[in-house]
Scaffold this motif. Structure first.
Motif, PDB file in Angstrom:
ATOM      1  N   LEU A 213       2.982   7.167   6.825  1.00  9.21           N
ATOM      2  CA  LEU A 213       2.537   7.088   5.432  1.00  9.21           C
ATOM      3  C   LEU A 213       1.775   8.336   4.994  1.00  9.21           C
ATOM      4  N   GLY A 214       1.424   9.209   5.941  1.00  7.26           N
ATOM      5  CA  GLY A 214       0.659  10.407   5.624  1.00  7.26           C
ATOM      6  C   GLY A 214      -0.813  10.111   5.379  1.00  7.26           C
ATOM      7  N   LEU A 215      -1.356   9.095   6.059  1.00 14.12           N
ATOM      8  CA  LEU A 215      -2.745   8.680   5.861  1.00 14.12           C
ATOM      9  C   LEU A 215      -3.531   8.806   7.157  1.00 14.12           C
ATOM     10  N   ASN A 216      -4.864   8.800   7.036  1.00 15.34           N
ATOM     11  CA  ASN A 216      -5.749   8.835   8.190  1.00 15.34           C
ATOM     12  C   ASN A 216      -5.914   7.405   8.719  1.00 15.34           C
ATOM     13  N   PRO A 217      -5.540   7.120   9.970  1.00 14.22           N
ATOM     14  CA  PRO A 217      -5.604   5.752  10.478  1.00 14.22           C
ATOM     15  C   PRO A 217      -7.018   5.202  10.591  1.00 14.22           C
ATOM     16  N   ALA A 218      -8.018   6.062  10.698  1.00 14.99           N
ATOM     17  CA  ALA A 218      -9.400   5.603  10.837  1.00 14.99           C
ATOM     18  C   ALA A 218      -9.972   5.089   9.519  1.00 14.99           C
ATOM     19  N   GLU A 219      -9.330   5.388   8.407  1.00 19.34           N
ATOM     20  CA  GLU A 219      -9.841   4.977   7.098  1.00 19.34           C
ATOM     21  C   GLU A 219      -9.294   3.632   6.633  1.00 19.34           C
ATOM     22  N   TYR A 220      -8.330   3.056   7.362  1.00 20.67           N
ATOM     23  CA  TYR A 220      -7.672   1.835   6.915  1.00 20.67           C
ATOM     24  C   TYR A 220      -7.588   0.830   8.059  1.00 20.67           C
ATOM     25  N   THR A 221      -7.510  -0.439   7.692  1.00 22.12           N
ATOM     26  CA  THR A 221      -7.234  -1.471   8.687  1.00 22.12           C
ATOM     27  C   THR A 221      -5.730  -1.543   8.883  1.00 22.12           C
ATOM     28  N   THR A 222      -5.318  -2.217   9.941  1.00 27.96           N
ATOM     29  CA  THR A 222      -3.889  -2.381  10.185  1.00 27.96           C
ATOM     30  C   THR A 222      -3.236  -3.153   9.049  1.00 27.96           C
ATOM     31  N   ALA A 223      -3.917  -4.184   8.564  1.00 33.10           N
ATOM     32  CA  ALA A 223      -3.377  -4.977   7.456  1.00 33.10           C
ATOM     33  C   ALA A 223      -3.203  -4.131   6.198  1.00 33.10           C
ATOM     34  N   GLU A 224      -4.160  -3.243   5.940  1.00 35.64           N
ATOM     35  CA  GLU A 224      -4.043  -2.377   4.759  1.00 35.64           C
ATOM     36  C   GLU A 224      -2.858  -1.422   4.905  1.00 35.64           C
ATOM     37  N   LEU A 225      -2.655  -0.885   6.108  1.00 34.25           N
ATOM     38  CA  LEU A 225      -1.525   0.017   6.316  1.00 34.25           C
ATOM     39  C   LEU A 225      -0.192  -0.711   6.115  1.00 34.25           C
ATOM     40  N   PHE A 226      -0.097  -1.940   6.623  1.00 36.07           N
ATOM     41  CA  PHE A 226       1.126  -2.716   6.403  1.00 36.07           C
ATOM     42  C   PHE A 226       1.304  -3.049   4.925  1.00 36.07           C
ATOM     43  N   ARG A 227       0.213  -3.336   4.238  1.00 38.28           N
ATOM     44  CA  ARG A 227       0.304  -3.648   2.810  1.00 38.28           C
ATOM     45  C   ARG A 227       0.793  -2.430   2.023  1.00 38.28           C
ATOM     46  N   ILE A 228       0.277  -1.253   2.364  1.00 40.38           N
ATOM     47  CA  ILE A 228       0.716  -0.013   1.709  1.00 40.38           C
ATOM     48  C   ILE A 228       2.192   0.235   2.005  1.00 40.38           C
ATOM     49  N   GLN A 229       2.568   0.072   3.265  1.00 41.16           N
ATOM     50  CA  GLN A 229       3.954   0.304   3.671  1.00 41.16           C
ATOM     51  C   GLN A 229       4.910  -0.635   2.932  1.00 41.16           C
ATOM     52  N   ASN A 230       4.560  -1.902   2.851  1.00 33.38           N
ATOM     53  CA  ASN A 230       5.410  -2.870   2.151  1.00 33.38           C
ATOM     54  C   ASN A 230       5.472  -2.602   0.653  1.00 33.38           C
ATOM     55  N   ALA A 231       4.352  -2.201   0.065  1.00 33.68           N
ATOM     56  CA  ALA A 231       4.331  -1.896  -1.369  1.00 33.68           C
ATOM     57  C   ALA A 231       5.237  -0.703  -1.673  1.00 33.68           C
ATOM     58  N   LEU A 232       5.163   0.331  -0.856  1.00 34.27           N
ATOM     59  CA  LEU A 232       6.008   1.509  -1.068  1.00 34.27           C
ATOM     60  C   LEU A 232       7.476   1.177  -0.832  1.00 34.27           C
ATOM     61  N   ARG A 233       7.741   0.337   0.164  1.00 37.61           N
ATOM     62  CA  ARG A 233       9.124  -0.065   0.451  1.00 37.61           C
ATOM     63  C   ARG A 233       9.719  -0.834  -0.727  1.00 37.61           C
ATOM     64  N   ASN A 234       8.871  -1.627  -1.408  1.00 38.69           N
ATOM     65  CA  ASN A 234       9.326  -2.415  -2.553  1.00 38.69           C
ATOM     66  C   ASN A 234       9.233  -1.648  -3.870  1.00 38.69           C
TER      67      ASN A 234
END
Length: 110
Positions: free
Chosen positions: A59-80
């Motif tokens: 996603l081009g993001l810093n993993p320390a700034e987000y939770t796993t759930a937030e990263l999945f939410r971002i990924q799903n939102a972009l996919r949709n």
């Protein structure tokens, strides 16, 4: 018949030796469920696991700034194709407290 008995005895010996080596004393060879699993680690902000780092890198993001759930939410939102939801989570707007109006109480607000 002799092969069946031999196989059964060997299987019993193997299972009891495995249970004695790492079991809980009740003949179980499965690991205890009471121990914390490594799958739950890395989900908090600031914690980084290899899987979390891979999703964030995609996603081009810093993993320390987000939770796993937030990263999945971002990924799903972009996919949709929902860029507004992705931006909502990327900007951490989802973490802001929400002021909820007080609920009326019978007798006091009636």
């Amino acid at each position: 018949m002799k092969t069946l008995i031999t196989t059964s005895v060997l299987a019993l010996a193997l299972s009891t030796s495995l249970a004695a080596a790492g079991g809980d004393g009740y003949g179980s060879i499965a690991p205890s469920m009471s121990q914390s699993s490594s799958a739950s680690k890395g989900s908090a902000v600031g914690e980084v696991t290899p899987g979390k780092a891979q999703i964030a890198a995609q996603l081009g993001l810093n993993p320390a700034e987000y939770t796993t759930a937030e990263l999945f939410r971002i990924q799903n939102a972009l996919r949709n194709g929902n860029r507004e939801e992705a931006k909502y989570v990327i900007d951490h707007t989802n973490r802001q407290p929400v002021d909820v109006a007080p609920q009326p109480v019978m007798g006091r607000d009636a």
